[in-house]
Design a protein around this motif. Structure first.
Motif, PDB file in Angstrom:
ATOM      1  N   UNK A  58      10.892 -41.081   0.867  1.00 21.46           N
ATOM      2  CA  UNK A  58      10.530 -42.204   0.969  1.00 21.46           C
ATOM      3  C   UNK A  58      11.599 -43.282   1.592  1.00 21.46           C
ATOM      4  N   UNK A  59      11.151 -43.966   2.180  1.00 24.88           N
ATOM      5  CA  UNK A  59      11.711 -45.070   2.713  1.00 24.88           C
ATOM      6  C   UNK A  59      11.531 -46.559   2.070  1.00 24.88           C
ATOM      7  N   UNK A  60      12.693 -47.184   1.613  1.00 25.69           N
ATOM      8  CA  UNK A  60      12.586 -48.367   0.604  1.00 25.69           C
ATOM      9  C   UNK A  60      13.402 -49.380   1.145  1.00 25.69           C
ATOM     10  N   UNK A  61      12.637 -50.546   1.100  1.00 27.90           N
ATOM     11  CA  UNK A  61      13.175 -51.506   1.693  1.00 27.90           C
ATOM     12  C   UNK A  61      13.197 -53.051   0.598  1.00 27.90           C
ATOM     13  N   UNK A  62      14.230 -53.620   0.560  1.00 27.16           N
ATOM     14  CA  UNK A  62      14.128 -54.707  -0.212  1.00 27.16           C
ATOM     15  C   UNK A  62      13.231 -55.785   0.310  1.00 27.16           C
TER      16      UNK A  62
ATOM     17  N   UNK E  66      21.770 -56.072  -4.025  1.00 28.13           N
ATOM     18  CA  UNK E  66      21.465 -55.023  -5.104  1.00 28.13           C
ATOM     19  C   UNK E  66      19.930 -54.944  -5.691  1.00 28.13           C
ATOM     20  N   UNK E  67      19.617 -53.504  -5.614  1.00 30.06           N
ATOM     21  CA  UNK E  67      18.554 -52.981  -5.929  1.00 30.06           C
ATOM     22  C   UNK E  67      18.524 -52.662  -7.563  1.00 30.06           C
ATOM     23  N   UNK E  68      17.455 -52.725  -8.223  1.00 32.75           N
ATOM     24  CA  UNK E  68      17.430 -52.458  -9.503  1.00 32.75           C
ATOM     25  C   UNK E  68      16.264 -51.135  -9.673  1.00 32.75           C
ATOM     26  N   UNK E  69      16.768 -49.897 -10.405  1.00 30.96           N
ATOM     27  CA  UNK E  69      15.792 -48.773 -10.607  1.00 30.96           C
ATOM     28  C   UNK E  69      15.926 -48.704 -12.010  1.00 30.96           C
ATOM     29  N   UNK E  70      15.001 -48.150 -12.458  1.00 33.99           N
ATOM     30  CA  UNK E  70      15.018 -47.680 -13.958  1.00 33.99           C
ATOM     31  C   UNK E  70      15.286 -46.204 -13.838  1.00 33.99           C
ATOM     32  N   UNK E  71      16.052 -45.627 -14.929  1.00 33.40           N
ATOM     33  CA  UNK E  71      16.342 -44.385 -15.145  1.00 33.40           C
ATOM     34  C   UNK E  71      15.369 -43.630 -15.856  1.00 33.40           C
ATOM     35  N   UNK E  72      14.890 -42.434 -15.347  1.00 37.92           N
ATOM     36  CA  UNK E  72      13.817 -41.613 -15.829  1.00 37.92           C
ATOM     37  C   UNK E  72      14.483 -40.397 -16.778  1.00 37.92           C
ATOM     38  N   UNK E  73      14.398 -40.487 -17.746  1.00 38.04           N
ATOM     39  CA  UNK E  73      14.624 -39.671 -19.054  1.00 38.04           C
ATOM     40  C   UNK E  73      13.821 -38.673 -18.832  1.00 38.04           C
ATOM     41  N   UNK E  74      14.473 -37.303 -18.998  1.00 39.61           N
ATOM     42  CA  UNK E  74      13.433 -36.209 -19.460  1.00 39.61           C
ATOM     43  C   UNK E  74      12.712 -36.225 -20.547  1.00 39.61           C
ATOM     44  N   UNK E  75      11.293 -36.065 -20.714  1.00 39.28           N
ATOM     45  CA  UNK E  75      10.541 -35.968 -21.657  1.00 39.28           C
ATOM     46  C   UNK E  75      10.532 -34.733 -22.513  1.00 39.28           C
ATOM     47  N   UNK E  76       9.934 -34.590 -23.347  1.00 40.55           N
ATOM     48  CA  UNK E  76       9.851 -33.345 -24.053  1.00 40.55           C
ATOM     49  C   UNK E  76       8.987 -32.246 -23.181  1.00 40.55           C
TER      50      UNK E  76
ATOM     51  N   UNK F  41      16.160 -60.289  -8.091  1.00 43.59           N
ATOM     52  CA  UNK F  41      15.012 -59.380  -7.331  1.00 43.59           C
ATOM     53  C   UNK F  41      13.743 -60.236  -7.696  1.00 43.59           C
ATOM     54  N   UNK F  42      12.628 -59.679  -7.172  1.00 39.54           N
ATOM     55  CA  UNK F  42      11.389 -60.588  -7.403  1.00 39.54           C
ATOM     56  C   UNK F  42      10.926 -60.509  -8.928  1.00 39.54           C
TER      57      UNK F  42
END
Lengths: 80, 80, 80, 80, 80, 80
Positions: A58-62, E66-76, F41-42
């Motif tokens: 995946x190429x990601x761009x801000x 700075x890019x913001x991503x959300x962490x993905x926690x393992x589900x059951x 960010x947006x």
């Protein structure tokens, strides 16, 4: 490695078509739908992510990194 | 305005689909072939380039601004 | 190549003074009016745009990539 | 605040000519020698650095953020 | 060199832990408090700033980068 | 949303401490280990990622966006 969810805009899913590996920076060409995206990333990242020709990425761009230009169409009297 | 030739990689030709105008920065959504590119540029540039919904534009991205991530496919035992 | 119009801010017109060519990335020094602008671009772009010492070019910078710092003037008791 | 030495390339010393203050991002126009540099920074930084029209500042740009385009001169048969 | 004051956010004070020097671009790993920051800068800047393993430096980042991503926690049902 | 693996460098895991929401761009302050990272960010991304004060996030930075400066220590005769 971290597993993350990223926003759906400015993502290009494709396969690596070519890697030009340099000592510090490598150039990665990603073949997405009808378009080639070129990324330059550290050669260390290429190795850590185990990138190779054919890898699905995946190429990601801000959005702040996208520049907008207007196309200039030839006017009458100009060669097209 | 300056008329320039830019390199052929990382260009997305399309039409503006939506403009969210803010006091300083505006968000421009460009509908290209099968993909939407979002750009944030100054509202001043929006006015100087006379951008509007439907305008034909080129979205340009430097290769150093493209991040590469690997897709994570669900493994056996994981919900798909 | 695409022919485009770009906004008039953050443009530096000049001539290439030096190219340090690397395997993937090259450094381009542009002599503009009273200032040298250094750009790092892919060596592939250098070749595709046929850049050489003396070429007339435009260095373009997005306003979101400009950082502002305040100058610190020596105060009394500090060596100037 | 931190007091730092930065590299001498891609620095533009000048005075702030205009500030367009938004709720989150502000646009700063810096009048340097014969050129105006536009920066967009957080409004919070504008306040913390106490920036105002007339402030002497340094605009700094990373060389990886500079894009190079070639100027297109009108050819014979084209309107100049 | 210019002596400047920069805003206090997005600064990482640390010591250089490793330098991978390339012909044009070098990779600098900075060991800050509990985190390693990797920067790629021109090899020319490495020399002009006289950077070496052990040098005390400041890594600076613009908030628009700075890019913001959300962490993905393992589900059951998913392996943790 | 896409689920991706990203490289382990230049990641700051933390919780959102403050969101300053603007019409187009929002400022996100992330409290990581001993450091605050500010991202712009947006506002659309803020809503799509359902970001709120307290959300656990990852701040990601490309190494080409990190600037290196050297700290300037007061010399003899200068006020410390």
């Amino acid at each position: 490695m971290a597993i993350v969810s990223v926003n759906a805009r400015n993502q290009f899913k494709g396969r690596i078509r070519e890697i030009v590996e340099g000592p510090v920076i490598s150039e990665i060409d990603v073949q997405a739908d009808g378009v080639i995206i070129t990324a330059t990333i550290t050669t260390r990242s290429v190795k850590q992510l185990k990138l190779a020709v054919g890898s699905e990425v995946l190429a990601l761009i801000k959005s702040s990194d996208v520049m907008i230009a207007t196309l200039r169409h030839p006017t009458a009297g100009e060669p097209s």
